[in-house]
Design a protein around this motif. Structure first.
Motif, PDB file in Angstrom:
ATOM      1  N   MET A   5      -3.578  -1.091   1.756  1.00  0.00           N
ATOM      2  CA  MET A   5      -3.751   0.076   0.900  1.00  0.00           C
ATOM      3  C   MET A   5      -3.863  -0.342  -0.560  1.00  0.00           C
ATOM      4  SD  MET A   5      -1.153   3.306   0.294  1.00  0.00           S
ATOM      5  CE  MET A   5      -0.001   2.224  -0.601  1.00  0.00           C
ATOM      6  N   ALA A   6      -2.989  -1.254  -1.000  1.00  0.00           N
ATOM      7  CA  ALA A   6      -3.032  -1.722  -2.387  1.00  0.00           C
ATOM      8  C   ALA A   6      -4.325  -2.473  -2.676  1.00  0.00           C
ATOM      9  CB  ALA A   6      -1.820  -2.609  -2.679  1.00  0.00           C
ATOM     10  N   ARG A   7      -4.801  -3.268  -1.704  1.00  0.00           N
ATOM     11  CA  ARG A   7      -6.039  -4.016  -1.897  1.00  0.00           C
ATOM     12  C   ARG A   7      -7.237  -3.093  -2.105  1.00  0.00           C
ATOM     13  NH1 ARG A   7      -4.231  -7.392   2.555  1.00  0.00           N
ATOM     14  NH2 ARG A   7      -3.538  -9.427   1.797  1.00  0.00           N
ATOM     15  N   MET A   8      -7.203  -1.922  -1.465  1.00  0.00           N
ATOM     16  CA  MET A   8      -8.303  -0.987  -1.618  1.00  0.00           C
ATOM     17  C   MET A   8      -8.476  -0.549  -3.069  1.00  0.00           C
ATOM     18  SD  MET A   8      -9.746  -0.612   1.308  1.00  0.00           S
ATOM     19  CE  MET A   8     -10.784   0.785   0.966  1.00  0.00           C
ATOM     20  N   PRO A  62       3.896  12.598  -0.337  1.00  0.00           N
ATOM     21  CA  PRO A  62       3.659  11.417  -1.189  1.00  0.00           C
ATOM     22  C   PRO A  62       3.152  10.188  -0.455  1.00  0.00           C
ATOM     23  CG  PRO A  62       6.014  11.793  -0.869  1.00  0.00           C
ATOM     24  CD  PRO A  62       5.314  12.997  -0.313  1.00  0.00           C
ATOM     25  N   TRP A  63       3.281  10.143   0.889  1.00  0.00           N
ATOM     26  CA  TRP A  63       2.805   9.020   1.679  1.00  0.00           C
ATOM     27  C   TRP A  63       1.370   9.218   2.160  1.00  0.00           C
ATOM     28  CZ3 TRP A  63       1.946  12.441   5.318  1.00  0.00           C
ATOM     29  CH2 TRP A  63       2.902  13.447   5.557  1.00  0.00           C
ATOM     30  N   LEU A  64       0.727  10.304   1.758  1.00  0.00           N
ATOM     31  CA  LEU A  64      -0.594  10.657   2.266  1.00  0.00           C
ATOM     32  C   LEU A  64      -1.651   9.567   2.052  1.00  0.00           C
ATOM     33  CD1 LEU A  64      -2.421  12.726   3.616  1.00  0.00           C
ATOM     34  CD2 LEU A  64      -2.713  13.838   1.380  1.00  0.00           C
ATOM     35  N   PRO A  65      -1.662   8.819   0.952  1.00  0.00           N
ATOM     36  CA  PRO A  65      -2.735   7.834   0.752  1.00  0.00           C
ATOM     37  C   PRO A  65      -2.946   6.871   1.915  1.00  0.00           C
ATOM     38  CG  PRO A  65      -1.540   8.114  -1.288  1.00  0.00           C
ATOM     39  CD  PRO A  65      -0.802   8.905  -0.249  1.00  0.00           C
ATOM     40  N   LYS A 104       4.132   2.833  -7.105  1.00  0.00           N
ATOM     41  CA  LYS A 104       4.897   3.954  -6.539  1.00  0.00           C
ATOM     42  C   LYS A 104       4.506   4.187  -5.086  1.00  0.00           C
ATOM     43  CE  LYS A 104       5.982   8.839  -7.263  1.00  0.00           C
ATOM     44  NZ  LYS A 104       5.754  10.028  -8.144  1.00  0.00           N
ATOM     45  N   LYS A 105       3.211   4.141  -4.791  1.00  0.00           N
ATOM     46  CA  LYS A 105       2.763   4.372  -3.423  1.00  0.00           C
ATOM     47  C   LYS A 105       3.189   3.234  -2.489  1.00  0.00           C
ATOM     48  CE  LYS A 105       1.127   8.293  -4.320  1.00  0.00           C
ATOM     49  NZ  LYS A 105       1.944   9.484  -3.900  1.00  0.00           N
ATOM     50  N   VAL A 106       3.235   2.021  -2.994  1.00  0.00           N
ATOM     51  CA  VAL A 106       3.712   0.900  -2.179  1.00  0.00           C
ATOM     52  C   VAL A 106       5.156   1.144  -1.746  1.00  0.00           C
ATOM     53  CG1 VAL A 106       4.415  -1.519  -2.290  1.00  0.00           C
ATOM     54  CG2 VAL A 106       2.134  -0.851  -3.035  1.00  0.00           C
ATOM     55  N   PHE A 107       6.001   1.524  -2.677  1.00  0.00           N
ATOM     56  CA  PHE A 107       7.405   1.787  -2.341  1.00  0.00           C
ATOM     57  C   PHE A 107       7.518   2.911  -1.307  1.00  0.00           C
ATOM     58  CE2 PHE A 107       8.377   0.123  -6.780  1.00  0.00           C
ATOM     59  CZ  PHE A 107       8.859  -1.090  -6.315  1.00  0.00           C
ATOM     60  N   GLY A 152      -3.147  -7.114  -5.234  1.00  0.00           N
ATOM     61  CA  GLY A 152      -2.539  -7.925  -4.195  1.00  0.00           C
ATOM     62  C   GLY A 152      -1.032  -7.965  -4.387  1.00  0.00           C
ATOM     63  N   ILE A 153      -0.290  -7.800  -3.311  1.00  0.00           N
ATOM     64  CA  ILE A 153       1.169  -7.729  -3.395  1.00  0.00           C
ATOM     65  C   ILE A 153       1.781  -8.802  -2.515  1.00  0.00           C
ATOM     66  CG2 ILE A 153       3.198  -6.261  -3.060  1.00  0.00           C
ATOM     67  CD1 ILE A 153       1.434  -3.862  -3.483  1.00  0.00           C
TER      68      ILE A 153
END
Length: 253
Positions: free
Chosen positions: A230-233, A162-165, A206-209, A237-238
């Motif tokens: 990763m989220a910005r891609m 699940p952390w692959l991204p 989910k991927k951020v967590f 924005g977090i």
């Protein structure tokens, strides 16, 4: 197999977020530079260094995104960025996809189990995919992300790792294409992939967590920054407040 997988990906409701892929996987054109953020206080407007162009349609009407659009050459997409040199290249084909076989990923990367991955090397080299998929109908116009069996293979891969991204070759568009395998979307000739906005928000959250906790567990420097990137891609924005909550700290006021 086909009867089973088709039911996993029903038609999406009206969509209003599109991500531009700089890759042969998806035919698309460049779109707006404007970036949208999640509508909660823990999120901030992403910076302009984001690599993937993201557009937001406030009306939410799918009619605003016709399948075909007339446009001049000035809106054509730039040439795709090449894969990162030396990246781990995972090659899959029809047989591997139909058998839901993850061994090509495991043999190329050496990640035989979720606990065996050491992030540092993969963050430096990155991971990409080559899909050698032969369509039953050579005139089938669908993109790879529209084939249920291909998407199901990626669903299994993501469920296992699940952390692959965070390890993917972002500059070559691998993160956006990976998201297209997992998030409901429709195709648009001008804008490329148009995601279901709520589904994309949930996917990113989910991927951020997962990614932030995984990077911290492996003592990767600046895990917040890497997770934010990763989220910005994908256009989100977090703020630090969310990471403070994850770390068990009181959010700053």
């Amino acid at each position: 197999m086909a009867a089973t997988t088709k039911s996993l990906f029903p038609q999406s409701p009206p969509l209003k977020r599109a991500v531009h892929f700089t890759s042969p996987w998806v035919s698309c054109r460049p779109i707006s530079d404007s970036l949208a953020t999640l509508p909660v206080s823990l999120f901030t407007k992403p910076q302009r260094e984001v690599a993937a162009s993201v557009a937001f349609n406030p009306s939410g009407n799918f009619d605003d995104f016709p399948i075909f659009d007339d446009e001049d050459d000035s809106t054509k997409a730039p040439p795709p960025l090449p894969p990162t040199e030396g990246r781990f290249e995972v090659v899959i084909n029809n047989d591997i996809i139909q058998r839901l076989d993850l061994s090509p990923f495991q043999s190329v990367t050496g990640i035989t189990s979720p606990s065996s991955a050491k992030p540092k090397e993969f963050l430096e080299r990155t991971i990409g995919f080559t899909i050698n998929y032969t369509r039953e109908d050579p005139y089938d116009p669908r993109e790879f992300s529209e084939f249920p069996d291909i998407r199901t293979w990626f669903v299994r891969l993501d469920a296992t790792y699940p952390w692959l991204p965070v390890l993917l070759d972002w500059r070559a568009g691998e993160l956006a294409r990976y998201a297209a395998m997992l998030v409901p979307h429709q195709m648009n000739m001008k804008m490329g992939v148009v995601f279901n906005p709520e589904a994309l928000e949930l996917f990113v959250m989910k991927k951020v967590f997962i990614v932030y906790s995984w990077l911290k567990e492996h003592d990767i420097p600046k895990p917040r920054l890497k997770t934010k990137d990763m989220a910005r891609m994908l256009g989100f924005g977090i703020g630090d407040e969310l990471y403070d909550l994850i770390d068990g700290k009181s959010p700053s006021t």
